[in-house]
Design a protein around this motif. Sequence first.
Motif, mmCIF file in Angstrom:
data_model
loop_
_atom_site.group_PDB
_atom_site.id
_atom_site.type_symbol
_atom_site.label_atom_id
_atom_site.label_comp_id
_atom_site.label_asym_id
_atom_site.label_seq_id
_atom_site.Cartn_x
_atom_site.Cartn_y
_atom_site.Cartn_z
ATOM 1 N N MET A 1 0.850 -1.204 0.000
ATOM 2 C CA MET A 1 0.000 0.000 0.000
ATOM 3 C C MET A 1 0.879 1.246 0.000
ATOM 4 N N ALA A 2 0.525 2.221 -0.848
ATOM 5 C CA ALA A 2 1.332 3.450 -0.912
ATOM 6 C C ALA A 2 1.187 4.230 0.388
ATOM 7 N N ALA A 3 2.302 4.886 0.793
ATOM 8 C CA ALA A 3 2.266 5.686 2.029
ATOM 9 C C ALA A 3 1.333 6.870 1.847
ATOM 10 N N VAL A 4 0.710 7.285 2.971
ATOM 11 C CA VAL A 4 -0.132 8.494 2.933
ATOM 12 C C VAL A 4 0.768 9.676 2.625
ATOM 13 N N LYS A 5 0.325 10.532 1.725
ATOM 14 C CA LYS A 5 1.140 11.684 1.341
ATOM 15 C C LYS A 5 1.115 12.739 2.439
ATOM 16 N N VAL A 6 2.204 13.510 2.497
ATOM 17 C CA VAL A 6 2.358 14.485 3.576
ATOM 18 C C VAL A 6 2.775 15.838 3.009
ATOM 19 N N ALA A 7 2.054 16.882 3.425
ATOM 20 C CA ALA A 7 2.391 18.255 3.020
ATOM 21 C C ALA A 7 2.683 19.084 4.256
ATOM 22 N N ILE B 1 -2.726 29.058 2.618
ATOM 23 C CA ILE B 1 -2.156 27.923 1.870
ATOM 24 C C ILE B 1 -2.514 26.619 2.597
ATOM 25 N N THR B 2 -2.392 26.640 3.935
ATOM 26 C CA THR B 2 -2.725 25.436 4.717
ATOM 27 C C THR B 2 -4.180 25.065 4.509
ATOM 28 N N GLN B 3 -5.048 26.064 4.580
ATOM 29 C CA GLN B 3 -6.477 25.806 4.381
ATOM 30 C C GLN B 3 -6.730 25.215 2.989
ATOM 31 N N GLY B 4 -6.098 25.803 1.981
ATOM 32 C CA GLY B 4 -6.274 25.329 0.605
ATOM 33 C C GLY B 4 -5.791 23.893 0.449
ATOM 34 N N LEU B 5 -4.684 23.559 1.107
ATOM 35 C CA LEU B 5 -4.177 22.180 1.021
ATOM 36 C C LEU B 5 -5.127 21.221 1.728
ATOM 37 N N CYS B 6 -5.641 21.640 2.890
ATOM 38 C CA CYS B 6 -6.611 20.782 3.597
ATOM 39 C C CYS B 6 -7.793 20.484 2.683
ATOM 40 N N ASP B 7 -8.187 21.479 1.907
ATOM 41 C CA ASP B 7 -9.348 21.351 1.041
ATOM 42 C C ASP B 7 -9.052 20.479 -0.182
ATOM 43 N N ARG B 8 -7.827 20.649 -0.748
ATOM 44 C CA ARG B 8 -7.600 20.085 -2.081
ATOM 45 C C ARG B 8 -6.520 19.007 -2.153
ATOM 46 N N TYR B 9 -5.717 18.846 -1.107
ATOM 47 C CA TYR B 9 -4.603 17.885 -1.180
ATOM 48 C C TYR B 9 -5.029 16.539 -0.616
ATOM 49 N N ASN B 10 -4.707 15.503 -1.358
ATOM 50 C CA ASN B 10 -5.091 14.169 -0.933
ATOM 51 C C ASN B 10 -3.995 13.592 -0.022
ATOM 52 N N GLY B 11 -3.965 14.077 1.217
ATOM 53 C CA GLY B 11 -2.946 13.609 2.146
ATOM 54 C C GLY B 11 -3.034 14.364 3.461
ATOM 55 N N LYS C 1 -8.847 19.679 8.873
ATOM 56 C CA LYS C 1 -8.157 18.923 9.930
ATOM 57 C C LYS C 1 -6.642 18.876 9.745
ATOM 58 N N PRO C 2 -5.999 20.046 9.729
ATOM 59 C CA PRO C 2 -4.534 19.990 9.668
ATOM 60 C C PRO C 2 -3.973 19.479 10.985
ATOM 61 N N LEU C 3 -2.780 18.895 10.947
ATOM 62 C CA LEU C 3 -2.075 18.538 12.174
ATOM 63 C C LEU C 3 -1.107 19.666 12.490
ATOM 64 N N PHE C 4 -0.686 19.722 13.760
ATOM 65 C CA PHE C 4 0.240 20.793 14.135
ATOM 66 C C PHE C 4 1.595 20.228 14.524
ATOM 67 N N HIS C 5 2.660 20.946 14.141
ATOM 68 C CA HIS C 5 3.984 20.692 14.730
ATOM 69 C C HIS C 5 4.740 22.006 14.816
ATOM 70 N N GLN C 6 5.449 22.174 15.932
ATOM 71 C CA GLN C 6 6.254 23.391 16.082
ATOM 72 C C GLN C 6 7.408 23.358 15.079
ATOM 73 N N LEU C 7 7.680 24.492 14.442
ATOM 74 C CA LEU C 7 8.858 24.620 13.571
ATOM 75 C C LEU C 7 9.264 26.080 13.480
ATOM 76 N N ASP C 8 10.421 26.366 14.064
ATOM 77 C CA ASP C 8 11.011 27.707 13.952
ATOM 78 C C ASP C 8 12.179 27.585 12.986
ATOM 79 N N ILE C 9 12.061 28.235 11.831
ATOM 80 C CA ILE C 9 13.061 28.000 10.780
ATOM 81 C C ILE C 9 14.405 28.659 11.085
ATOM 82 N N GLU C 10 14.470 29.475 12.136
ATOM 83 C CA GLU C 10 15.799 30.010 12.479
ATOM 84 C C GLU C 10 16.425 29.255 13.653
ATOM 85 N N ASP C 11 15.831 28.153 14.066
ATOM 86 C CA ASP C 11 16.329 27.371 15.186
ATOM 87 C C ASP C 11 16.668 25.958 14.671
#
Length: 290
Positions: free
Chosen positions: A1-7, A20-30, A55-65
């Motif tokens: 089985m193919a892995a669930v896609k992740v954005a 962008i997150t909202q649009g991906l939740c709406d239109r991205y199959n993953g 239903k997005p998931l959350f993860h902390q990410l600070d791109i300068e850390d």
Amino acid sequence: MAAVKVAVVTGGNKGIGYAITQGLCDRYNGTVYLTARDENRGREAVAKLNKLGFKPLFHQLDIEDQGSINRFKRFIEETHGGLDVLVNNAAIAYKNDAIDPFGKQAEDTIRINFFGVLNTCRALLPLMRSHGRVVNVSSSCGHLLRINGQEPQAAELRTKLSSPSLTEEELCDIMRNFVKAANAGNHYELGYPNSCYVVSKVGVSALSQIQQRTFDNDTSRVDMVVNHVHPGYVDTDMTSHKGPLTIEEGAVGPLYCALLPPDVKEPRGQFIWKDCSIVDWVNGPTPSSV
Ligand code: NDP
């Protein structure tokens, strides 16, 4: 089985990144990750999207850390084994009336907007699977012709930045030299413009071209695409709400690039305008409407 896609979207808690997150939740199959540097602001944004039925998931990410980047990389690797879409949206911009010294503005802007994106990519791009899509949110300010300091030095910089043999390390040197010159007060004489934001976004755009070339030579994965996008002049905190476009309108170009179908011929490594048209990054012209 193919892995669930992740954005993954960086800086997803507000502004264009939120749309962008909202649009991906709406239109991205993953699975879609809304990431934010501040856990509370990120979770509040997720709750807001939940209320709209997304239903997005959350993860902390600070791109300068680097520690935060490493933790996120490990998490994605262990939880999903790979990644399919990365939208590098997070950035800062000093206001025009900021009183901080120009050198300090240069340090902060290049550190977050350029090196933050670079370090995030260095960690996450190796996890990307075949048919991966990377969207680097640039700006109209990221067009090469915006490198318009003193001539002929500016022309020499433009030649280096657009060289098909430019390496990541050489690009990093160009960014570091700008910060050094901004502190010394001779950046204009060296060809750089009087805007830290412009230099940071030209850096992001030049990086996108290098990344596409690297993907094109990667025999372990197929159909990897990176594009850099001008989202338009948008009503967000960054523009002090002066931009005429809504965040949903600003998300159109980034979403188009994130959702490009498999084996698309173009755009690949291109500068994409807010209306999804391809703009010549080296020679222009840029469309009159920003
Ligand atoms: P906002 O200021 O509204 O949002 C910026 C987002 O980036 C916020 O979520 C912010 O988080 C996040 N961010 C900043 N620094 C970091 C960091 N170190 N790590 C993680 N996240 C961070 O900006 P916009 O929505 O307007 O801009 C989004 C993108 O679009 C940017 O790349 C911008 O340069 C680009 N752009 C915007 C234009 C416009 O007209 N608005 C025009 C052209 C390009 P926090 O809330 O914690 O500060």
